[in-house]
Write a protein that holds these residues in place. Structure first.
Motif, short mmCIF file in Angstrom:
data_model
loop_
_atom_site.label_atom_id
_atom_site.label_comp_id
_atom_site.label_asym_id
_atom_site.label_seq_id
_atom_site.Cartn_x
_atom_site.Cartn_y
_atom_site.Cartn_z
N ASP A 34 22.93 -8.66 -6.62
CA ASP A 34 23.70 -8.75 -5.38
C ASP A 34 22.96 -8.09 -4.22
N ALA A 35 22.36 -6.95 -4.47
CA ALA A 35 21.66 -6.24 -3.40
C ALA A 35 20.51 -7.07 -2.86
N VAL A 36 19.76 -7.72 -3.74
CA VAL A 36 18.64 -8.55 -3.30
C VAL A 36 19.15 -9.78 -2.57
N ALA B 263 16.41 -1.85 3.88
CA ALA B 263 16.92 -1.09 2.75
C ALA B 263 18.23 -0.40 3.09
N ALA B 264 18.31 0.18 4.27
CA ALA B 264 19.54 0.86 4.68
C ALA B 264 20.71 -0.12 4.77
N ALA B 265 20.44 -1.33 5.21
CA ALA B 265 21.51 -2.32 5.36
C ALA B 265 22.12 -2.72 4.03
N VAL B 266 21.35 -2.62 2.95
CA VAL B 266 21.88 -3.00 1.64
C VAL B 266 22.17 -1.77 0.77
N GLU C 66 13.92 2.45 0.23
CA GLU C 66 12.85 1.46 0.39
C GLU C 66 12.18 1.16 -0.95
N ARG C 67 11.91 2.20 -1.72
CA ARG C 67 11.23 2.01 -3.00
C ARG C 67 12.08 1.19 -3.96
N THR C 68 13.38 1.51 -4.03
CA THR C 68 14.26 0.78 -4.94
C THR C 68 14.42 -0.68 -4.52
N LEU C 69 14.58 -0.91 -3.22
CA LEU C 69 14.70 -2.29 -2.75
C LEU C 69 13.45 -3.09 -3.08
N GLY D 228 9.94 -12.19 -7.56
CA GLY D 228 8.50 -12.32 -7.71
C GLY D 228 7.73 -12.07 -6.43
N LEU D 229 8.45 -11.69 -5.37
CA LEU D 229 7.84 -11.46 -4.06
C LEU D 229 8.31 -10.11 -3.51
N THR D 230 7.51 -9.52 -2.65
CA THR D 230 7.99 -8.40 -1.85
C THR D 230 8.85 -8.95 -0.72
N PRO D 231 9.66 -8.12 -0.09
CA PRO D 231 10.44 -8.61 1.06
C PRO D 231 9.55 -9.21 2.15
N LEU D 232 8.40 -8.60 2.42
CA LEU D 232 7.50 -9.13 3.45
C LEU D 232 6.97 -10.50 3.05
N ARG D 233 6.55 -10.63 1.79
CA ARG D 233 6.02 -11.92 1.35
C ARG D 233 7.09 -13.01 1.41
#
Length: 314
Positions: free
Chosen positions: A214-216, A237-240, A244-247, A256-261
């Motif tokens: 759900d968070a993702v 990260a704060a919004a969810v 940062e590390r956990t997100l 399979g991707l980072t948020p940036l990717r």
């Protein structure tokens, strides 16, 4: 004005959108003066649909010429082996029309009917991504093009599942009456975009949504809505409600991707659409949030990640 007939060959348990999508396109084009005449034929008058709405069809075929089109909508079937009940006479109709110079088309599982008629032999084709491998096994003389919206080969036009029938029909309107007319039809139907046939069947927004986190999903919703903007990881990260590390860890495990990717994939996909519609690379890059075209060119040359099925994430 010469009327172009479009005949839909209906099979029991057909999907309504496989039929209604293309029919709406040609009907709307007719409202714009394109001269389409729609007919619906079947082996029986009463046609049950997968969605439970009964349909009525004609048993007698209209007279067809080489300008005309036969469309076979798809039907509900977990496998193509449980194919729609089309008899030899109907399959022969498809072959005869194509042999006489006409065009035949299919949506989703409808490709199996064309395969049974022998119309896929030696030709390129496609179908819904869930059954494309089975189609290739059933018709080894065909070349199944995976994960595209539609394929045209020698007046045999096949499309992927459900909504892609709209893309197929808009393509044929563009062939017959020009891209501007097809765009008018798309606008009238409030279609988001007229997609090219070689575009992927699923968008980046859908390809990376097969997880259970759900968070993702919430993070993806935020990125989807603001993919053209700068989105600092800390703010996301704060919004969810995560660090940062956990997100980053959960996002990567789920997609399979980072948020940036993931954001970059959205930008690339939207830029590709703009370029396919005539935009310059520079203009497309700026429209989707890149400062200039250099980053877009570099990312376009990078292989896309195809998501595997991830383990459920908390």
């Amino acid at each position: 004005m010469t009327v172009r007939r479009v005949v839909f060959l209906l099979v029991p348990q057909l999907h309504l959108l496989d039929l209604a999508g293309p029919a709406q396109v040609f009907s709307t084009a007719n409202d714009l003066g394109c001269g389409y005449e729609l007919s619906y034929v079947a082996e029986q008058e009463d046609i049950p649909t997968a969605q439970g709405v009964p349909l009525k069809a004609a048993i007698e075929w209209p007279e067809l010429g080489e300008r005309d089109l036969i469309v076979v909508p798809g039907w509900r079937a977990p496998t193509l082996r449980r194919h729609g009940a089309l008899g030899t006479a109907m399959l022969d109709r498809l072959v005869a029309h194509h042999t006489a110079g006409g065009t035949v088309a299919s949506v989703c599982a409808g490709a199996d009917a064309l395969g049974r008629a022998g119309l896929l032999d030696g030709r390129r084709c496609t179908t819904h991504h869930d059954v494309q491998e089975e189609l290739a096994r059933r018709y080894p003389r065909a070349t199944v093009v995976r994960d595209v919206l539609y394929v045209t080969d020698d007046r045999v036009v096949t499309s992927a599942g459900i909504a892609s029938g709209i893309d197929l029909a808009l393509h044929l309107v563009a062939v017959h009456h020009g891209a501007a007319t097809a765009a008018r039809v798309a606008r009238s139907m409030v279609v988001y975009a007229r997609r090219n046939g070689d575009q992927q069947q699923t968008s980046a927004m859908l390809r990376h949504r097969t997880h259970l986190s759900d968070a993702v999903h919430r993070a993806q919703d935020l990125i989807d809505a603001r993919y053209t903007s700068t989105l600092p990881l800390g703010r996301l990260a704060a919004a969810v409600g995560l660090s940062e590390r956990t997100l980053t860890r959960r996002f990567t495990a789920a997609t399979g991707l980072t948020p940036l990717r993931y954001q970059q994939e959205l930008r690339i996909e939207h830029a590709e659409h703009l370029i396919s519609q005539g935009s310059t690379v520079e203009a497309a890059a700026r429209s989707v949030g890149f400062q200039d075209a250099r980053m877009l060119r570099r990312l376009r040359g990078r292989p896309q990640r195809v998501p595997s099925t991830p383990a459920p994430q908390p």
